[in-house]
Enzyme design. Structure first.
Site, PDB file in Angstrom:
ATOM      1  N   THR A 132       0.855  -1.187   0.000  1.00  0.00           N
ATOM      2  CA  THR A 132       0.000   0.000   0.000  1.00  0.00           C
ATOM      3  C   THR A 132       0.891   1.237   0.000  1.00  0.00           C
ATOM      4  OG1 THR A 132      -1.899  -1.011   1.097  1.00  0.00           O
ATOM      5  CG2 THR A 132      -1.616   1.350   1.413  1.00  0.00           C
ATOM      6  N   ARG A 309     -13.663  -5.783   5.044  1.00  0.00           N
ATOM      7  CA  ARG A 309     -13.469  -7.170   4.625  1.00  0.00           C
ATOM      8  C   ARG A 309     -14.129  -8.083   5.662  1.00  0.00           C
ATOM      9  NH1 ARG A 309      -8.401  -5.723   6.853  1.00  0.00           N
ATOM     10  NH2 ARG A 309      -7.559  -5.144   4.834  1.00  0.00           N
ATOM     11  N   HIS A 834      -8.109 -39.644  29.022  1.00  0.00           N
ATOM     12  CA  HIS A 834      -7.263 -40.786  28.687  1.00  0.00           C
ATOM     13  C   HIS A 834      -5.810 -40.641  29.119  1.00  0.00           C
ATOM     14  CE1 HIS A 834      -4.329 -42.656  25.910  1.00  0.00           C
ATOM     15  NE2 HIS A 834      -5.048 -43.728  26.151  1.00  0.00           N
TER      16      HIS A 834
END
Length: 876
Positions: A132, A309, A834
């Site tokens: 940009t 966006r 577990h």
């Protein structure tokens, strides 16, 4: 204007291929009437004209790169940029750009931004990957910065991002957004959903002085304001010290300036500006129909939107009925089952057939839900009841302390308790009263010796009956599928036959800890170790026996050791000792072949389908342990447990001794049952999988599915419909769900999520933990220092003796790694999951529920595991 330039007035969301994601969003917002500074886009056609002379060379340079080899990637990226830097813009592109520029005053300043076609998409933002340029003045500068934007499609970060997200370089093109430059007093970023908590009802606003470049580039800390979108109330504000700002220069470009001391700590935004920004953000979100990441600026008191966006980082939202506006709280069953990988739709759909409460028309429980490819339970009704809240949060302290803390945080919210369905857990106790009243019997009176053998028989009987039912010759595919679902629905009642014994064992163990006291914690820990009859421990010992069998024949061992990665048993039958080894191998698969890594996902390979991971474990044990070491080690733990059971009563006051003896026997006799229900479930899932694969083969042959594996991307209801009559082509549906699955697989699931999308993220606190220590739950006592081995795939990686196993989670498919592990760290788990139970049985320290452990710890790091207090240190 030509095909090389389009004004915002001619651009909307459909122009993605021509102007990229950023350009399409700006044109869409401008046409919708949002305050977007005017401008135009240099189209992807101009970009393709620019790269056309060297396009073949560019893609050849990027061919075959490994995203893990950053050095090679950087070299290739630099070569591409050097090549493009020699290319001028085509004359026709320069002419179109000149004509567009001439519509503006000669001294007009522009913001020039890259806009890729794979950018600002719902599933990939590509934010900040290309260049940009701000405050660009004059035709020459505009032309050059446009060319530089084209070249920036091949920055190292952009090349890597495309590779990591599955975008082919040749399929991505670049447009350049040329937008009237706003010279703001204030600028920042607005998220219409809180990016930290992910609450969709909270707007989060970052603000600083000057251009937003200082904020997005990380040069300055920004003020943070949060607004409740429903009420418009400002719910929090954090004023940062803003030491500098980036300001535009009159001649073009920007400069960095230090702010006066008084301005550094002043609030950037007034309350009026905060609420106005939040309201505008909500309007933009409403236009797009999803949360937005918005860049804004304020100039002359007027708000401008310079970019919007989708927020692609958010975890998917739970689905709530439209007429239900109460707050819901969901718990991840995937975390409780210690397997947090994404599962395809069919795997989750079948899980919804286990519970027999809250059934919908399809027979699925409405309290179980697919959220982001994981199984979640809606616990709201029981959490709204005081007794249910107490029972459930207490239980979660054993299962997962981070989840417990998150639940406690949510159930205190007034809006959660104010309305919504409420369920009294005593109703459930009444429904299960036949089972519930047997628990005290087994704790205090019943004979517990031999219960494991009885349950083994019950388990075999159920699985054998399911196999017979599903293989009945007179069934059509639809009937066979309904029987498969009935087999799943029948599992909870079948578990009820031994659930009282299992619960009695768990309660006995907990009470034993309390009665024995902290001074006898070492004996209680020994009592928990070396118990006989746990199906996972027995499986692990059997794998050790296979390793010994492989070592027992030099020819077999040499043959297997020569097999490359992707191991198989091809050819072993032809070597001396091979038939004997294969007989033991087949016997193992007959008993345990339905198991495998991540086995709660029915789509994952079982060991009898793909034995590669199992054989890799066997070879790993032959390389890192001596023959018989696994049996000797476990026998020693069993002897130590029996000695501790005899010694403990004498270490407590006389009036506790009878009860301690009883609880000790219960713990050793009944605790092995805690894995039986899952083992039976996995064996039934294996039988169901056989039915599904037969149906899938038929649907594939008829063109309903492109390939048999596509069945995993259907739901049970889809399959019912497909088997009920004329079948539609399901390939488009499967394709979309595959894409969704790939998107979900990259996301880390939260332990708890609300119907607002919020992820509570409480932290555990351990008093006395050193600064910088990683905090988790202490689940197996002891302190150990050693070298870490980070394992993500137990089928491909092994441990050397003495290493510390660091894993995202462990399930029975991981158990063989415990033979050589000297300590355990996992990201998921609690006292009774577990890995915790196996760690206690093997007598190794363990800390579980350590957030981001596999990211923070690297293989080769030296760690100190404190299984007494519950923390992990990385040592120098």
């Amino acid at each position: 204007m030509s095909d090389y330039v389009l004004p915002f007035a001619r651009i909307d969301h459909s122009a993605l291929a021509e102007v990229g994601g950023k350009g399409a969003n700006l044109g869409e917002m401008a046409r919708a009437g949002f305050p977007v500074p005017d401008g135009f886009c240099v189209t992807t056609r101009a970009y393709r004209a620019y790269v056309a002379p060297v396009e073949a060379q560019v893609y050849a340079m990027l061919e075959g790169l490994d995203p893990a080899d950053l050095s090679a990637l950087r070299r290739a990226g630099q070569q591409v940029r050097d090549l493009l830097a020699q290319q001028p813009l085509p004359e026709e592109v320069v002419q179109a750009l000149t004509e567009a520029w001439q519509d503006w005053p000669p001294d007009q300043a522009f913001a020039v931004r890259s806009s890729a076609t794979a950018e600002d998409l719902p599933t990939a933002s590509f934010a900040g990957q290309q260049d940009t340029y701000l405050n660009v003045i004059g035709l020459q500068a505009l032309t050059e910065q446009t060319r530089q934007c084209f070249i920036s499609l091949f920055t190292d970060r952009a090349v890597l991002y495309r590779m990591q997200n599955g975008f082919a370089h040749a399929q991505v093109a670049l447009s350049v957004v040329v937008q009237q430059m706003v010279l703001p007093e204030l600028s920042g970023i607005l998220f219409t959903a809180d990016p930290i908590s992910e609450n969709r009802h909270v707007t989060s606003i970052d603000a600083s002085f000057g251009l937003g470049e200082a904020l997005v580039s990380g040069l300055v800390s920004a003020d943070l304001y949060k607004v409740d979108k429903r009420s418009g109330a400002i719910v929090s504000r954090e004023i940062a010290r803003k030491k500098l700002a980036i300001l535009p220069l009159a001649e073009g470009g920007t400069e960095q300036v230090d702010l006066p001391e008084a301005q550094q700590t002043a609030a950037a935004l007034s309350d009026t500006q905060i609420t106005a920004l939040s309201a505008l953000g909500a309007q933009i979100e409403g236009h797009y129909g999803q949360p937005q990441d918005i860049e804004w600026a304020i100039a002359g008191g007027e708000i401008f939107i310079t970019q919007s966006r989708p927020i692609t980082s958010l975890y998917p939202m739970p689905q709530i009925a439209l007429d239900d506006d109460s707050l819901h709280v969901f718990l991840s069953l995937s975390h409780l089952q210690v397997m947090t990988d994404a599962m395809p739709p069919m795997a989750i759909s079948l899980w919804r057939y286990f519970p027999s409460i809250g059934l919908n028309a399809q027979g699925e429980s409405r309290y179980a839900q697919d959220i982001g490819g994981r199984v979640y339970a809606d616990l709201s009704p029981i959490l709204r009841h005081p007794l249910g809240r107490r029972i459930l949060t207490t239980f979660m302290g054993v299962a997962d302390q981070l989840a417990q803390a998150a639940l406690k945080e949510q159930v205190q919210r007034p809006e959660f308790l104010a309305q919504g369905e409420r369920y009294n857990p005593l109703r459930l106790v009444f429904l299960l009263r036949h089972y519930a009243r047997r628990i005290p019997w087994f704790i205090f009176f019943g004979k517990t010796a031999g219960e494991v053998a009885k349950v083994d028989g019950l388990m075999r009987d159920y699985v054998d009956q399911v196999a017979l039912d599903l293989r009945a010759p007179d069934l059509d595919p639809a009937q066979r599928f309904e029987r498969a679902l009935a087999a799943l629905r029948g599992l909870p009642p079948a578990f009820g036959a031994w659930a009282p014994q299992m619960v009695a064992g768990i309660l006995s163990q907990r009470w034993l800890h309390r009665l024995a006291g902290a001074q006898n914690a070492d004996l209680v820990a020994d009592i928990e170790r070396g118990v006989v009859g746990n199906v996972v421990t027995d499986m692990n010992l059997a794998i050790g026996d296979l390793a010994d069998a492989a070592r027992g024949s030099e020819e077999v061992f040499a043959h297997l050791s020569r097999v490359p990665e992707g191991v198989s048993l091809d050819g072993v039958a032809q070597v001396a000792g091979g038939p004997e080894f294969l007989a033991k191998w087949q016997a193992f698969l007959q008993r345990y072949g339905a198991r495998g890594p991540s086995e709660i996902d029915i789509s994952r390979p079982r060991w009898h389908e793909d034995s590669g991971s199992l054989l890799q474990m066997v070879l790993g044990m032959t390389q890192h342990s001596e023959a018989g070491a696994h049996r000797r080690h476990y026998d020693a733990l069993t002897e130590a447990g029996l000695r501790a059971a005899q010694a403990l009563p004498a270490r407590v006051p006389w009036y506790k001794r009878a009860l301690v003896r009883r609880l000790t026997g219960n713990s050793r006799d009944l605790m092995p049952l805690r894995e039986h229900h899952k083992f039976m479930m996995i064996m039934v899932l294996d039988e169901v999988k056989t039915v599904l694969l037969e149906i899938a083969a038929d649907l594939s042959q008829r063109g309903v599915l492109a390939q048999p594996e596509d069945i995993w991307f259907l739901q049970a209801g889809d399959l019912r419909d497909a088997l009920a009559g004329p079948t539609a082509d399901l390939r488009a549906l499967v394709s979309q769900r595959r894409a969704d699955f790939a998107h979900y697989a990259r996301k880390a699931p939260p332990r708890v999520i609300t119907s607002e999308g919020e992820h509570p993220r409480p932290n555990l606190v351990v008093e006395g933990a050193p600064d910088g220590a990683m905090i988790g739950s202490a689940v197996s006592s002891g302190i150990y220092e050693g070298i870490a081995r980070v394992v993500r795939d137990p089928g491909r990686e092994t441990l050397a003796p003495g290493e510390i196993l660091v894993a995202p989670f462990t399930d029975p498919g991981w158990t063989p790694l415990f033979v050589n592990a000297s300590a355990l760290v996992t990201e998921v788990g609690g006292l009774m999951t577990h890995g915790s139970v196996v760690a206690r049985e093997y007598g190794i320290p363990a800390v579980v529920g350590v957030p981001e452990a596999t990211a923070l710890i690297k293989t080769g790091d030296r760690l100190r595991i404190n299984g007494d207090a519950g923390y992990v240190e990385i040592l120098p």
